[in-house]
Design an enzyme around this catalytic site. Structure first.
Site, PDB file in Angstrom:
ATOM      1  N   GLN A  82       0.835  -1.197   0.000  1.00 25.13           N
ATOM      2  CA  GLN A  82       0.000   0.000   0.000  1.00 25.13           C
ATOM      3  C   GLN A  82       0.868   1.244   0.000  1.00 25.13           C
ATOM      4  O   GLN A  82       1.779   1.369   0.812  1.00 25.13           O
ATOM      5  CB  GLN A  82      -0.883  -0.005   1.249  1.00 25.13           C
ATOM      6  CG  GLN A  82      -1.641   1.292   1.424  1.00 25.13           C
ATOM      7  CD  GLN A  82      -3.022   1.086   1.968  1.00 25.13           C
ATOM      8  OE1 GLN A  82      -3.270   0.141   2.708  1.00 25.13           O
ATOM      9  NE2 GLN A  82      -3.936   1.967   1.604  1.00 25.13           N
TER      10      GLN A  82
ATOM     11  N   ASP B 148      11.137  10.296  -7.072  1.00 23.61           N
ATOM     12  CA  ASP B 148      10.789   9.608  -5.831  1.00 23.61           C
ATOM     13  C   ASP B 148      11.472   8.241  -5.757  1.00 23.61           C
ATOM     14  O   ASP B 148      10.831   7.239  -5.473  1.00 23.61           O
ATOM     15  CB  ASP B 148       9.258   9.483  -5.740  1.00 23.61           C
ATOM     16  CG  ASP B 148       8.790   9.080  -4.343  1.00 23.61           C
ATOM     17  OD1 ASP B 148       9.577   9.216  -3.381  1.00 23.61           O
ATOM     18  OD2 ASP B 148       7.652   8.610  -4.221  1.00 23.61           O
TER      19      ASP B 148
HETATM   20  P1  ATP Z   1       4.054   5.789  -2.899  1.00 25.42           P
HETATM   21  O1  ATP Z   1       2.686   5.877  -2.353  1.00 25.42           O
HETATM   22  O2  ATP Z   1       4.881   6.948  -2.585  1.00 25.42           O
HETATM   23  O3  ATP Z   1       4.089   5.395  -4.343  1.00 25.42           O
HETATM   24  P2  ATP Z   1       5.063   3.180  -2.500  1.00 25.42           P
HETATM   25  O4  ATP Z   1       6.012   3.143  -3.663  1.00 25.42           O
HETATM   26  O5  ATP Z   1       5.472   2.439  -1.293  1.00 25.42           O
HETATM   27  O6  ATP Z   1       4.766   4.637  -2.076  1.00 25.42           O
HETATM   28  P3  ATP Z   1       3.175   1.889  -4.158  1.00 25.42           P
HETATM   29  O7  ATP Z   1       3.903   2.313  -5.376  1.00 25.42           O
HETATM   30  O8  ATP Z   1       1.705   2.039  -4.112  1.00 25.42           O
HETATM   31  O9  ATP Z   1       3.641   2.661  -2.905  1.00 25.42           O
HETATM   32  O10 ATP Z   1       3.563   0.380  -3.860  1.00 25.42           O
HETATM   33  C1  ATP Z   1       3.243  -0.261  -2.667  1.00 25.42           C
HETATM   34  C2  ATP Z   1       4.060  -1.523  -2.524  1.00 25.42           C
HETATM   35  O11 ATP Z   1       3.647  -2.500  -3.470  1.00 25.42           O
HETATM   36  C3  ATP Z   1       5.545  -1.313  -2.796  1.00 25.42           C
HETATM   37  O12 ATP Z   1       6.199  -0.979  -1.618  1.00 25.42           O
HETATM   38  C4  ATP Z   1       5.983  -2.648  -3.350  1.00 25.42           C
HETATM   39  O13 ATP Z   1       6.440  -3.489  -2.318  1.00 25.42           O
HETATM   40  C5  ATP Z   1       4.738  -3.229  -3.955  1.00 25.42           C
HETATM   41  N1  ATP Z   1       4.782  -3.104  -5.419  1.00 25.42           N
HETATM   42  C6  ATP Z   1       4.583  -1.992  -6.131  1.00 25.42           C
HETATM   43  N2  ATP Z   1       4.694  -2.215  -7.447  1.00 25.42           N
HETATM   44  C7  ATP Z   1       4.978  -3.542  -7.592  1.00 25.42           C
HETATM   45  C8  ATP Z   1       5.239  -4.396  -8.728  1.00 25.42           C
HETATM   46  N3  ATP Z   1       5.205  -3.931  -9.960  1.00 25.42           N
HETATM   47  N4  ATP Z   1       5.523  -5.691  -8.474  1.00 25.42           N
HETATM   48  C9  ATP Z   1       5.557  -6.140  -7.202  1.00 25.42           C
HETATM   49  N5  ATP Z   1       5.336  -5.402  -6.112  1.00 25.42           N
HETATM   50  C10 ATP Z   1       5.054  -4.105  -6.277  1.00 25.42           C
END
Ligand code: ATP
Ligand code: MG
Length: 465
Positions: free
Chosen positions: A22, A136
């Site tokens: 998330q 980021d």
């Molecule tokens: P932000 O809200 O700033 O983007 P974030 O990068 O932690 O923060 P998300 O990009 O929503 O949030 O991703 C949440 C989590 O999901 C990540 O921390 C990662 O572990 C997992 N995740 C994201 N994209 C992928 C992907 N393409 N494959 C596998 N896991 C993923």
């Protein structure tokens, strides 16, 4: 149609699986294409949380660039779908999870860190050459595929939120903004390319050291450290690496090394002298006590880290760390010694509308008029000329969540003594019902860890199943 009946099938095309993680703006799910059976990750974002006026064209441009971009070290964006309220990003699924889960177990061998850094720089270079900046780069966005190759995620997606830079500190699930370049913190207009390079430097340092270069449990202190950028490399870093890192972690973006120059650097190119090769070999065969993680595909790598104390641990942000660091404030004063406190700040667990009407009531009681009502800003103005002109008080409201706000009250004109008297005798008591905690009160108990923001819990990553 049959698939319409299935709640877990998205757009009749993707069968939604478990929650992968998330972020601030939405959730990421594992999913499988019902057509090709391919595994994908789907990021679901609430439209109204991100779409800000004036940004739409850039967002569209960057997203369309990313849909065309193919690079082995970038999470591919397959498609973007939208409903009335949500946007879905269908992306390549990174099976290996986050790279930094490895670092949490201990620092990496130089050879392994070198390989990841090279892949990271290649990915970043590729996007920059297409005019897309990440803005980021942080642990949650550096993933691994099933073959242990690095994959950068969210390239181009930062355009969705860039206009709200204060979110940077709120969007960090580990609670650490430790990857953010000083010029971004200072909210000077900044160059996305240079800011990305800085973050890559932090990543390299963390991979090699097992801990952050600029870190402090107090956020103000951490920002001060980032701002000063006094780099201390541990003894096991070779001089070439230290030199490269100090060129990358240059607080001045104008003199910071470019990607082009990084790629020409001898350490990057792996042009090692005979002596270096010997040293590298020795470094890579250090005894287990130094907690070097051996290989990127070894799931049970290494003993418990010695560097644990200093490794990337979550820190908690309290409300006033956030308020002080919010990009909506001029941060320069926090870097000066002897900070003068003119403003009074409090947090409130009530909705903005309640806070605003309370402030309006107070204005009425004080016989002040509400002069200007910009986004989140109320200007209270007296009628009488005082010793130093008409007293004028600003109350600015910052939304953290719809039910959590930070409010700053300060004098913008008039006599300071008169203001302080009114603040103490009228405003503060009148605000009593809506205040959760005043900054001054909280600072007195600042060491108490239980006074943490609820928001921090919300930001914490969901455990991956
Ligand atoms: P932000 O809200 O700033 O983007 P974030 O990068 O932690 O923060 P998300 O990009 O929503 O949030 O991703 C949440 C989590 O999901 C990540 O921390 C990662 O572990 C997992 N995740 C994201 N994209 C992928 C992907 N393409 N494959 C596998 N896991 C993923
Ligand atoms: Mg992400």
């Amino acid at each position: 149609m049959e698939s319409d009946m299935k709640p877990n099938v998205l757009m009749e095309r993707y069968e939604l699986g478990r929650l992968l993680g998330q972020g601030t703006f939405g959730k990421v799910y594992y999913a499988r294409s019902t057509v090709t059976n391919q595994s994908v990750a789907i990021k679901a974002i609430e439209k109204d949380k991100v779409m800000r006026t004036g940004q739409v064209d850039r967002i569209k441009r960057e997203i369309s660039v990313m849909k065309l971009a193919r690079h082995p070290n970038i999470i591919q964006l397959f498609e973007v779908m939208a409903t009335k309220s949500k946007i879905y990003f269908v992306m390549e699924y990174a099976k290996g999870g986050e790279l930094f889960d490895k670092v949490c177990k201990g620092r990496l061998k130089e050879k392994v860190a070198h390989r990841y850094f090279k892949q990271l720089i290649n990915a970043v270079d590729f996007c920059h050459s297409r005019g897309v900046y990440h803005r980021d780069i942080k642990p949650e966005n550096v993933l691994l595929d099933e073959n242990g190759n690095l994959k950068v995620s969210d390239f181009g997606l930062s355009a969705l939120v860039e206009s709200n830079q204060q979110d940077i500190i709120l969007r960090t699930p580990c609670g650490t903004p430790a990857y953010v370049a000083p010029e971004v913190i200072k909210r000077k207009g900044y160059d996305g390319a240079k800011a990305d390079i800085w973050s890559c430097g932090i990543v390299l340092f963390v991979l090699l050291a097992g801990y952050l270069p600029f870190h402090d449990s107090n956020l103000i202190e951490m920002y001060r450290k980032i701002h000063k950028a006094e780099l201390k490399c541990p003894g096991w870093f070779r001089p070439e690496v230290c030199k490269l890192l100090s060129d990358i972690l240059d607080p001045n973006p104008d003199t910071r090394i470019s990607i082009e120059k990084i790629k020409e650097h001898c350490w990057f190119k792996n042009e090692l002298t005979a002596r270096n090769k010997k040293q590298l070999l020795e470094n890579n065969t250090v005894s287990s006590s130094s907690s070097v993680v051996s290989d990127q595909n070894d799931e049970n790598d290494g003993p418990e880290s010695e560097a644990k104390e200093e490794s990337v641990v979550p820190i908690s942000i309290n409300a006033f760390d956030i308020i002080s660091l919010s990009a909506s404030f001029d941060l320069s004063r926090f870097f000066k010694d002897g900070v003068q406190k003119r403003e009074a700040r409090f947090s409130s667990k009530l909705p903005a509308s309640v806070i605003i009407s309370k402030i309006e009531d107070i204005a009425k009681q004080l016989r002040m008029k509400i002069k200007k009502k910009a986004a989140g800003l109320l200007k209270l103005e007296g009628f009488d000329e005082g010793r130093k002109g008409v007293l004028s008080i600003d109350a600015e409201i910052f939304e953290v969540t719809p039910n959590f706000h930070l409010v700053e009250v300060k004098k913008s004109n008039g006599d300071t003594l008169e203001y302080q008297k009114i603040l103490k005798e009228d405003i503060r008591p009148a605000l009593q019902d809506i205040v959760w905690v005043w900054q001054s009160d909280q600072q007195q108990q600042s060491q108490q860890s239980d006074q943490q923001l609820q928001i921090h819990d919300q930001q914490q990553r969901q455990p991956q199943s």
